[in-house]
Motif scaffolding. Structure first.
Motif, PDB file in Angstrom:
ATOM      1  N   THR A  39       0.647  -1.478  -0.115  1.00 27.47           N
ATOM      2  CA  THR A  39       0.082   0.259  -0.214  1.00 27.47           C
ATOM      3  C   THR A  39       0.950   1.426   0.129  1.00 27.47           C
ATOM      4  N   PRO A  40       0.279   2.352  -0.932  1.00 31.77           N
ATOM      5  CA  PRO A  40       1.432   3.612  -0.924  1.00 31.77           C
ATOM      6  C   PRO A  40       1.019   4.359  -0.088  1.00 31.77           C
ATOM      7  N   GLU A  41       2.861   4.930   0.179  1.00 31.83           N
ATOM      8  CA  GLU A  41       2.386   6.006   1.324  1.00 31.83           C
ATOM      9  C   GLU A  41       1.794   6.694   1.160  1.00 31.83           C
ATOM     10  N   GLY A  42       1.229   7.257   2.291  1.00 31.20           N
ATOM     11  CA  GLY A  42       0.509   8.460   2.478  1.00 31.20           C
ATOM     12  C   GLY A  42      -1.098   8.306   2.617  1.00 31.20           C
ATOM     13  N   HIS A  43      -1.472   6.612   2.154  1.00 30.12           N
ATOM     14  CA  HIS A  43      -2.700   6.184   1.378  1.00 30.12           C
ATOM     15  C   HIS A  43      -2.992   5.422   3.029  1.00 30.12           C
ATOM     16  N   SER A  44      -4.538   5.323   2.729  1.00 31.79           N
ATOM     17  CA  SER A  44      -5.378   3.956   4.051  1.00 31.79           C
ATOM     18  C   SER A  44      -4.896   2.623   3.190  1.00 31.79           C
ATOM     19  N   GLY A  45      -4.723   2.283   4.789  1.00 33.73           N
ATOM     20  CA  GLY A  45      -3.861   1.159   4.726  1.00 33.73           C
ATOM     21  C   GLY A  45      -2.455   1.024   4.919  1.00 33.73           C
ATOM     22  N   TYR A  46      -1.318   1.654   4.522  1.00 33.28           N
ATOM     23  CA  TYR A  46      -0.484   2.024   4.588  1.00 33.28           C
ATOM     24  C   TYR A  46      -0.102   1.708   5.585  1.00 33.28           C
ATOM     25  N   GLY A  47       1.350   0.670   6.095  1.00 32.94           N
ATOM     26  CA  GLY A  47       1.437   0.132   7.124  1.00 32.94           C
ATOM     27  C   GLY A  47       0.621  -1.469   8.052  1.00 32.94           C
ATOM     28  N   GLY A  48      -0.468  -1.233   7.240  1.00 38.24           N
ATOM     29  CA  GLY A  48      -1.207  -1.636   7.792  1.00 38.24           C
ATOM     30  C   GLY A  48      -2.349  -1.243   8.728  1.00 38.24           C
ATOM     31  N   TYR A  49      -2.302  -0.247   8.623  1.00 38.47           N
ATOM     32  CA  TYR A  49      -3.150   0.803   9.538  1.00 38.47           C
ATOM     33  C   TYR A  49      -4.560   1.027   8.390  1.00 38.47           C
ATOM     34  N   TRP A  50      -5.711   0.817   8.841  1.00 37.45           N
ATOM     35  CA  TRP A  50      -6.924   1.124   7.603  1.00 37.45           C
ATOM     36  C   TRP A  50      -7.805   2.078   8.826  1.00 37.45           C
ATOM     37  N   PRO A  51      -8.272   2.963   7.943  1.00 34.67           N
ATOM     38  CA  PRO A  51      -9.617   4.068   8.624  1.00 34.67           C
ATOM     39  C   PRO A  51     -10.726   3.343   9.435  1.00 34.67           C
ATOM     40  N   GLU A  52     -11.040   3.788  10.711  1.00 30.44           N
ATOM     41  CA  GLU A  52     -11.877   2.601  11.544  1.00 30.44           C
ATOM     42  C   GLU A  52     -12.953   1.852  10.822  1.00 30.44           C
ATOM     43  N   PHE A  53     -13.675   1.081  11.431  1.00 30.32           N
ATOM     44  CA  PHE A  53     -14.242  -0.078  10.768  1.00 30.32           C
ATOM     45  C   PHE A  53     -15.830   1.094  11.557  1.00 30.32           C
ATOM     46  N   LYS A  54     -16.326   0.796  10.240  1.00 26.20           N
ATOM     47  CA  LYS A  54     -17.766   1.339  10.293  1.00 26.20           C
ATOM     48  C   LYS A  54     -19.116   0.606   9.768  1.00 26.20           C
ATOM     49  N   PRO A  55     -19.550  -0.669  10.109  1.00 30.22           N
ATOM     50  CA  PRO A  55     -21.043  -1.308   9.558  1.00 30.22           C
ATOM     51  C   PRO A  55     -21.514  -0.523   9.454  1.00 30.22           C
ATOM     52  N   ALA A  56     -22.299  -0.739   7.766  1.00 34.16           N
ATOM     53  CA  ALA A  56     -23.469  -0.092   7.236  1.00 34.16           C
ATOM     54  C   ALA A  56     -24.645  -0.041   8.532  1.00 34.16           C
ATOM     55  N   GLN A  57     -25.175   1.510   8.219  1.00 36.42           N
ATOM     56  CA  GLN A  57     -26.269   1.310   8.617  1.00 36.42           C
ATOM     57  C   GLN A  57     -27.274   2.237   8.227  1.00 36.42           C
ATOM     58  N   GLU A  58     -28.155   1.970   8.769  1.00 34.20           N
ATOM     59  CA  GLU A  58     -29.416   2.492   8.079  1.00 34.20           C
ATOM     60  C   GLU A  58     -29.414   3.736   6.607  1.00 34.20           C
ATOM     61  N   GLY A  59     -29.677   3.172   5.921  1.00 35.62           N
ATOM     62  CA  GLY A  59     -29.256   4.971   4.777  1.00 35.62           C
ATOM     63  C   GLY A  59     -28.270   4.799   3.871  1.00 35.62           C
ATOM     64  N   ASP A  60     -27.455   4.226   4.617  1.00 36.08           N
ATOM     65  CA  ASP A  60     -25.967   4.025   3.968  1.00 36.08           C
ATOM     66  C   ASP A  60     -25.919   3.010   2.890  1.00 36.08           C
ATOM     67  N   SER A  61     -24.929   3.574   1.675  1.00 36.78           N
ATOM     68  CA  SER A  61     -25.490   2.486   0.673  1.00 36.78           C
ATOM     69  C   SER A  61     -23.840   1.462   0.418  1.00 36.78           C
ATOM     70  N   ARG A  62     -24.717   0.307   0.019  1.00 33.70           N
ATOM     71  CA  ARG A  62     -23.786  -1.061  -0.543  1.00 33.70           C
ATOM     72  C   ARG A  62     -24.498  -1.635  -1.465  1.00 33.70           C
ATOM     73  N   CYS A  63     -23.339  -2.819  -1.617  1.00 33.89           N
ATOM     74  CA  CYS A  63     -23.772  -3.923  -3.197  1.00 33.89           C
ATOM     75  C   CYS A  63     -23.372  -4.670  -2.953  1.00 33.89           C
ATOM     76  N   SER A  64     -23.356  -5.840  -4.514  1.00 40.38           N
ATOM     77  CA  SER A  64     -23.040  -6.218  -3.942  1.00 40.38           C
ATOM     78  C   SER A  64     -21.914  -7.209  -3.860  1.00 40.38           C
ATOM     79  N   CYS A  65     -20.818  -6.335  -4.005  1.00 39.44           N
ATOM     80  CA  CYS A  65     -19.477  -6.648  -3.791  1.00 39.44           C
ATOM     81  C   CYS A  65     -18.412  -5.964  -2.423  1.00 39.44           C
ATOM     82  N   PRO A  66     -18.500  -7.255  -1.997  1.00 38.83           N
ATOM     83  CA  PRO A  66     -17.737  -7.458  -0.896  1.00 38.83           C
ATOM     84  C   PRO A  66     -16.621  -6.455  -0.771  1.00 38.83           C
ATOM     85  N   ALA A  67     -15.736  -6.202  -1.231  1.00 33.12           N
ATOM     86  CA  ALA A  67     -14.480  -5.741  -1.370  1.00 33.12           C
ATOM     87  C   ALA A  67     -15.003  -4.373  -1.652  1.00 33.12           C
TER      88      ALA A  67
END
Length: 284
Positions: A39-67
């Motif tokens: 993962t490139p430096e300066g981007h989410s996931g660099y060094g294995g650190y991903w932004p806080e995980f927040k599961p989908a809530q009512e009104g959030d938009s999701r699709c058929s692709c888990p990735a």
């Protein structure tokens, strides 16, 4: 679609695939990225650190692709620009620039939007028989479950339990043969249970391509896939298993896609799927 748009799209596609071949050749002669630095430096996931995980809530938009849903659960999901999607797929999963350009362009065409100007919500990608298709590894067909962001847990558990491979540390790993087998079963069951079932050659190949990301980007590692596919969460410390400097190109990816698709044996499951469908029908 007008004539000029068709011509423009044709030349864009030819250009992208030519660029893809060039990137594939460059990947062959250049050093791979170091483990821990995919993962490139300066981007989410660099060094294995991903932004806080927040599961989908009512009104959030999701699709058929888990990735894509996993990305959304770490900060994306609504009013996404096609251009931004290009960059985020690249830095998150290390797909090649050619791949990351083509897929959002294809989505923009499908939704009749401008790639450079417009935005979309993830749920809009689930236009049936656009990118979304029947016989999914993770979800019931649209005719049975219109909301394609709804995971079908038994399918996912069966997929993860189908792994027959092991990595060097003894961890369970999905193989090409595993995916071909489960895809054959999914297609047979969907054909037997869904009166509106359809699966063109294009969507068979697209289904095998979706499946092949499990082997390439995720290395088939069941522990990682359980988090991404079942919980739609990128595991702490995770990075793409593709270490080539220009990412996973179509040219390289298609070797896995074709191996998966050519290994599918739907007929092996047809009789059992039809019998199961008959038993369900008589028990209702």
């Amino acid at each position: 679609m007008g004539f000029l748009s068709s011509v423009s799209n044709f030349f864009f596609d030819v250009g992208i695939m030519s660029y893809d071949i060039l990137l594939t050749l460059l990947n062959l002669v250049m050093k791979k990225r170091r483990i821990g630095h995919v993962t490139p430096e300066g981007h989410s996931g660099y060094g294995g650190y991903w932004p806080e995980f927040k599961p989908a809530q009512e009104g959030d938009s999701r699709c058929s692709c888990p990735a894509l849903n996993a990305m959304a659960n770490h900060g994306y999901g609504r009013n996404i620009s096609f251009v931004e999607l290009n960059h985020q797929i690249r830095t998150t999963y290390n797909f090649s620039p050619s791949f990351c350009s083509y897929v959002p362009h294809f989505a923009a065409r499908m939704l009749k939007r401008s790639y450079s100007k417009d935005t979309f919500d993830l749920a809009e990608l689930d236009l049936h028989n656009g990118i979304e298709h029947d016989a999914s590894l993770f979800r019931l067909d649209t005719a049975l479950q219109p909301n394609q962001s709804t995971k079908h847990i038994p399918f996912i558990e069966e997929l993860l339990e189908a792994s027959t491979g092991k990595d060097q540390y003894g961890n369970n790993v999905l193989t090409t043969k595993d995916l071909s087998g489960i895809l054959g079963k999914r297609r047979a069951v969907a054909r037997a249970t869904n009166r509106e079932f359809s699966l063109s050659f294009f969507h068979r190949m697209f289904g095998s391509a979706n499946s092949s990301t499990l082997l390439t980007i995720f290395g088939g590692r069941v522990n990682d896939l359980r988090s991404v596919v079942l919980h739609e969460r990128i595991p702490d410390g995770w990075e793409s298993r593709i270490r080539q400097p220009y990412g996973l190109t179509f040219t390289h990816f298609n070797k896995t896609v074709l191996a998966v698709e050519f290994g599918v044996r739907e007929k092996d499951w047809t009789e059992a799927a039809q019998e199961a469908a008959r038993q369900r029908a008589t028990s209702v």
